[in-house]
Write a protein that holds these residues in place. Structure first.
Motif, PDB file in Angstrom:
ATOM      1  N   UNK A  30       0.699   8.994  12.909  1.00  0.00           N
ATOM      2  CA  UNK A  30       0.979   7.892  13.833  1.00  0.00           C
ATOM      3  C   UNK A  30      -0.114   6.831  13.701  1.00  0.00           C
ATOM      4  N   UNK A  31       0.268   5.568  13.652  1.00  0.00           N
ATOM      5  CA  UNK A  31      -0.749   4.516  13.589  1.00  0.00           C
ATOM      6  C   UNK A  31      -1.713   4.623  14.771  1.00  0.00           C
ATOM      7  N   UNK A  32      -3.015   4.678  14.481  1.00  0.00           N
ATOM      8  CA  UNK A  32      -4.020   4.777  15.526  1.00  0.00           C
ATOM      9  C   UNK A  32      -4.147   6.160  16.141  1.00  0.00           C
ATOM     10  N   UNK A  33      -3.325   7.096  15.686  1.00  0.00           N
ATOM     11  CA  UNK A  33      -3.352   8.446  16.239  1.00  0.00           C
ATOM     12  C   UNK A  33      -4.404   9.310  15.578  1.00  0.00           C
ATOM     13  N   UNK A  34      -4.534  10.535  16.103  1.00  0.00           N
ATOM     14  CA  UNK A  34      -5.491  11.484  15.547  1.00  0.00           C
ATOM     15  C   UNK A  34      -4.993  11.997  14.196  1.00  0.00           C
ATOM     16  N   UNK A  35      -5.910  12.235  13.247  1.00  0.00           N
ATOM     17  CA  UNK A  35      -5.502  12.815  11.968  1.00  0.00           C
ATOM     18  C   UNK A  35      -5.002  14.250  12.161  1.00  0.00           C
ATOM     19  N   UNK A  36      -4.042  14.630  11.337  1.00  0.00           N
ATOM     20  CA  UNK A  36      -3.479  15.978  11.357  1.00  0.00           C
ATOM     21  C   UNK A  36      -4.069  16.749  10.179  1.00  0.00           C
ATOM     22  N   UNK A  37      -4.563  17.951  10.442  1.00  0.00           N
ATOM     23  CA  UNK A  37      -5.170  18.798   9.415  1.00  0.00           C
ATOM     24  C   UNK A  37      -4.171  19.892   9.035  1.00  0.00           C
ATOM     25  N   UNK A  38      -3.918  20.040   7.728  1.00  0.00           N
ATOM     26  CA  UNK A  38      -3.015  21.074   7.235  1.00  0.00           C
ATOM     27  C   UNK A  38      -3.721  21.832   6.128  1.00  0.00           C
ATOM     28  N   UNK A  39      -3.804  23.148   6.274  1.00  0.00           N
ATOM     29  CA  UNK A  39      -4.390  23.991   5.228  1.00  0.00           C
ATOM     30  C   UNK A  39      -3.360  24.255   4.145  1.00  0.00           C
ATOM     31  N   UNK A  40      -3.848  24.401   2.876  1.00  0.00           N
ATOM     32  CA  UNK A  40      -2.983  24.751   1.759  1.00  0.00           C
ATOM     33  C   UNK A  40      -2.568  26.204   1.882  1.00  0.00           C
ATOM     34  N   UNK A  41      -1.729  26.690   1.015  1.00  0.00           N
ATOM     35  CA  UNK A  41      -1.232  26.000  -0.192  1.00  0.00           C
ATOM     36  C   UNK A  41      -0.134  24.993   0.146  1.00  0.00           C
ATOM     37  N   UNK A  42       0.068  24.089  -0.797  1.00  0.00           N
ATOM     38  CA  UNK A  42       1.088  23.080  -0.649  1.00  0.00           C
ATOM     39  C   UNK A  42       2.194  23.368  -1.659  1.00  0.00           C
TER      40      UNK A  42
END
Length: 144
Positions: free
Chosen positions: A59-71
């Motif tokens: 989201x613009x201006x929102x908090x970053x989302x953290x995603x662990x691998x694997x992708x």
């Protein structure tokens, strides 16, 4: 002109299958050629995405989302890169064509992308001066 040769991942590289000794030696010879030509800036392989972390901004201006691998989708992932500085696009293509198959099994794929230079992004003299000073500081720190 700087170019990055992006080595695409495969199922094997994502499974941490190490390259054969023959491929390691072929890549060393290739990197030696780049060094002798004075065009190599960096070259490294990357751990599989299972060790990776993605930071996204949903989201613009929102908090970053953290995603662990694997992708998923190995073909969309990066297994390594080589950064070169050359005189032309054609020279970059020629160096990329000379790279050994990066996975050694006929599955290698290299994406060649030009790196933006500061002048490509702005003509503002103050911003350009700050960028030059930052790069000079980085070089001094490397040497110390």
């Amino acid at each position: 002109m700087r170019f990055m040769m992006i080595v695409k991942a495969t199922k094997d590289s994502e499974a941490s299958v190490m390259p054969s000794q023959e491929l390691v030696e072929a890549m060393q010879r290739y990197n030696e050629e780049l060094v002798k030509a004075g065009v190599l800036l960096a070259a490294d392989g990357l751990h599989p995405s299972s060790n990776g972390i993605r930071i996204s901004y949903p989201e613009p201006g929102g908090k970053p989302k953290i995603t662990d691998g694997p992708f998923t989708e190995a073909k969309e992932l990066i297994a390594g890169y080589t950064l070169i500085e050359v005189k032309s696009r054609e020279e970059a293509i020629e160096w990329a064509r000379r790279m050994p198959d990066p996975h050694g099994y006929g599955e290698g794929e290299i994406e060649l992308r030009q790196v933006f230079e500061a002048l490509d992004l702005t003509q503002n003299p103050e911003t350009l001066a700050k960028e030059t000073a930052l790069r000079e500081q980085m070089e001094r720190l490397k040497k110390s």
